[in-house]
Design a protein around this motif. Structure first.
Motif, PDB file in Angstrom:
ATOM      1  N   HIS A 184       0.830  -1.194   0.000  1.00 44.53           N
ATOM      2  CA  HIS A 184       0.000   0.000   0.000  1.00 44.53           C
ATOM      3  C   HIS A 184       0.875   1.258   0.000  1.00 44.53           C
ATOM      4  O   HIS A 184       1.793   1.400   0.812  1.00 44.53           O
ATOM      5  N   SER A 219      -5.920   8.591  -2.124  1.00 41.04           N
ATOM      6  CA  SER A 219      -5.429   7.907  -0.928  1.00 41.04           C
ATOM      7  C   SER A 219      -3.930   7.628  -1.020  1.00 41.04           C
ATOM      8  O   SER A 219      -3.442   7.171  -2.060  1.00 41.04           O
ATOM      9  N   LYS A 263      -2.607   5.254   0.374  1.00 42.63           N
ATOM     10  CA  LYS A 263      -2.501   3.799   0.532  1.00 42.63           C
ATOM     11  C   LYS A 263      -2.908   3.053  -0.734  1.00 42.63           C
ATOM     12  O   LYS A 263      -3.173   1.857  -0.713  1.00 42.63           O
ATOM     13  N   SER A 264      -2.951   3.734  -1.862  1.00 42.97           N
ATOM     14  CA  SER A 264      -3.298   3.112  -3.135  1.00 42.97           C
ATOM     15  C   SER A 264      -2.312   1.997  -3.460  1.00 42.97           C
ATOM     16  O   SER A 264      -1.140   2.049  -3.076  1.00 42.97           O
ATOM     17  N   TYR A 318      -6.467  -2.257  -7.837  1.00 45.16           N
ATOM     18  CA  TYR A 318      -7.261  -2.492  -6.628  1.00 45.16           C
ATOM     19  C   TYR A 318      -8.343  -1.427  -6.457  1.00 45.16           C
ATOM     20  O   TYR A 318      -9.232  -1.302  -7.292  1.00 45.16           O
ATOM     21  N   PHE A 319      -8.311  -0.628  -5.388  1.00 42.71           N
ATOM     22  CA  PHE A 319      -9.363   0.331  -5.057  1.00 42.71           C
ATOM     23  C   PHE A 319      -9.556   1.394  -6.143  1.00 42.71           C
ATOM     24  O   PHE A 319     -10.624   2.004  -6.241  1.00 42.71           O
ATOM     25  N   ASP A 320      -8.532   1.623  -6.958  1.00 37.13           N
ATOM     26  CA  ASP A 320      -8.577   2.684  -7.963  1.00 37.13           C
ATOM     27  C   ASP A 320      -8.958   2.180  -9.349  1.00 37.13           C
ATOM     28  O   ASP A 320      -8.841   2.918 -10.334  1.00 37.13           O
ATOM     29  N   GLU A 332     -13.514   2.301   0.049  1.00 41.77           N
ATOM     30  CA  GLU A 332     -12.484   3.157   0.631  1.00 41.77           C
ATOM     31  C   GLU A 332     -11.180   2.372   0.782  1.00 41.77           C
ATOM     32  O   GLU A 332     -11.173   1.238   1.264  1.00 41.77           O
ATOM     33  N   THR A 333     -10.082   2.986   0.356  1.00 44.70           N
ATOM     34  CA  THR A 333      -8.780   2.329   0.470  1.00 44.70           C
ATOM     35  C   THR A 333      -8.414   2.143   1.936  1.00 44.70           C
ATOM     36  O   THR A 333      -8.477   3.091   2.722  1.00 44.70           O
ATOM     37  N   ASP A 393      -5.402   0.315   4.481  1.00 44.64           N
ATOM     38  CA  ASP A 393      -4.103  -0.341   4.593  1.00 44.64           C
ATOM     39  C   ASP A 393      -4.302  -1.781   5.058  1.00 44.64           C
ATOM     40  O   ASP A 393      -5.063  -2.055   5.984  1.00 44.64           O
TER      41      ASP A 393
END
Length: 318
Positions: free
Chosen positions: A119, A146, A148-149, A166-168, A193-194, A196
């Motif tokens: 992350h 974020s 933590k992307s 992942y989240f993006d 939401e990203t 960790d």
């Protein structure tokens, strides 16, 4: 024991398996329904592989093995039962190093785009032109909100690098200047939401369909089919047909084939492998002879005119 990932080198008809907590394996799949084990490796010239070979990319017998916290190993498998180390890039030798997870080489083989599955860590541009000496040209990310992307998998097709982030979601980078990727497009497959330590969102990406459409698999949301970069960016006045209007006879092909098409003003015909590389090309003619270097496997036959491409999936059996 399980296979975390596999990679098929279509130029040699070899399948490589990155086995979690087991030996690295090489299979001969020249007879696709009857794979034969060629070799297994717990280490290559002393470099340990069990529990460490997480992912890999192979081209013409040269394997880029992502070995987790041990870094990146490049190995020569041109003799698959006696592999040799080309070079090792340890995690102490490059910036933002963590769990070396995955990567993909540029079409010309001069650059390698690598990700550590941590992350907040950026992807890396590795210059391969002076191999075995590897140079890190720089790092890049998706400009996420974020800190933590986290990237997961990468595939290169032409002048674009496609990343499941992942989240993006889907992230696409223009690598026409290979040392300095520039984000060209993104598609948010997830609204999560990203966090960790969490791995959620876009997991896999595949941009090598004949239509140019992009497949993105999201762990929670399912499968997304995104329009090709060509359609989204309007960079060329070229039409790619999703449903092919051409046919090939015979199919499977052993050595010679003919085309049935109504495409006007055809300029050339190409045989393209599953990694998007042109293996053979011809001017339009009555019959097309495969080169002796073309091995058994799946390919695309692509016909072109000034305004249009048409593509059909074929099989070669030798």
């Amino acid at each position: 024991r399980r296979s975390h990932n596999i990679f098929i080198d279509t130029t040699t008809a070899l399948l490589y398996g990155a086995i979690s907590y087991g030996p690295f394996i090489v299979l001969d799949i020249s007879e696709p329904t009857n794979p034969k084990k060629v070799a297994t490796y717990t280490n290559i010239e002393g470099f340990p592989l069990p529990a460490g070979s997480h992912d890999l990319y192979v081209r013409e017998g040269i394997a880029f093995i992502n070995a987790g916290y041990q870094g990146l190993m490049i190995a020569d498998f041109t003799k698959p039962d006696s592999a040799k180390i080309v070079t090792v890039l340890s995690t102490s030798e490059y910036p933002e190093a963590g769990y070396n997870h995955s990567g993909w080489a540029s079409t010309d083989g001069n650059y390698y785009y690598m990700a550590d599955e941590n992350h907040g860590f950026a992807m890396k541009v590795v210059n391969l032109t002076q191999s075995p000496d590897l140079k890190i040209e720089g790092v890049f990310d998706c400009d996420a909100v974020s800190p933590k992307s986290i990237p997961h998998n990468q595939v290169v097709s032409g002048d674009f690098l496609y990343v499941s982030y992942y989240f993006d979601g889907l992230q696409v980078f223009d690598i026409s200047n290979p040392a300095t990727p520039v984000r060209a497009m993104h598609y948010p497959t997830s609204q999560r939401e990203t966090k960790d330590g969490k791995y959620q969102g876009a997991w896999g990406v595949y941009p090598l369909l004949p239509s140019g459409n992009i497949l993105v698999s999201d762990m929670q949301e399912g499968l997304f089919v995104v329009e090709s970069m060509e359609k989204l960016t309007n960079t060329a006045d070229i039409k790619t047909n999703i449903q092919s209007q051409i046919s090939v006879s015979p199919n499977p092909i052993t050595s010679v084939f003919s085309l049935n098409t109504t495409q006007p003003n055809m300029t050339n015909v190409e045989l393209i492998d599953m990694q998007g590389r042109t293996v053979q090309s011809w001017e339009p003619m009555k019959e097309y002879q495969l080169s002796k270097n073309v091995t058994s496997g799946s390919y695309f036959v692509k016909t072109s005119s000034e305004k249009e491409h048409q593509t059909v999936l074929i099989s070669v059996v030798k």
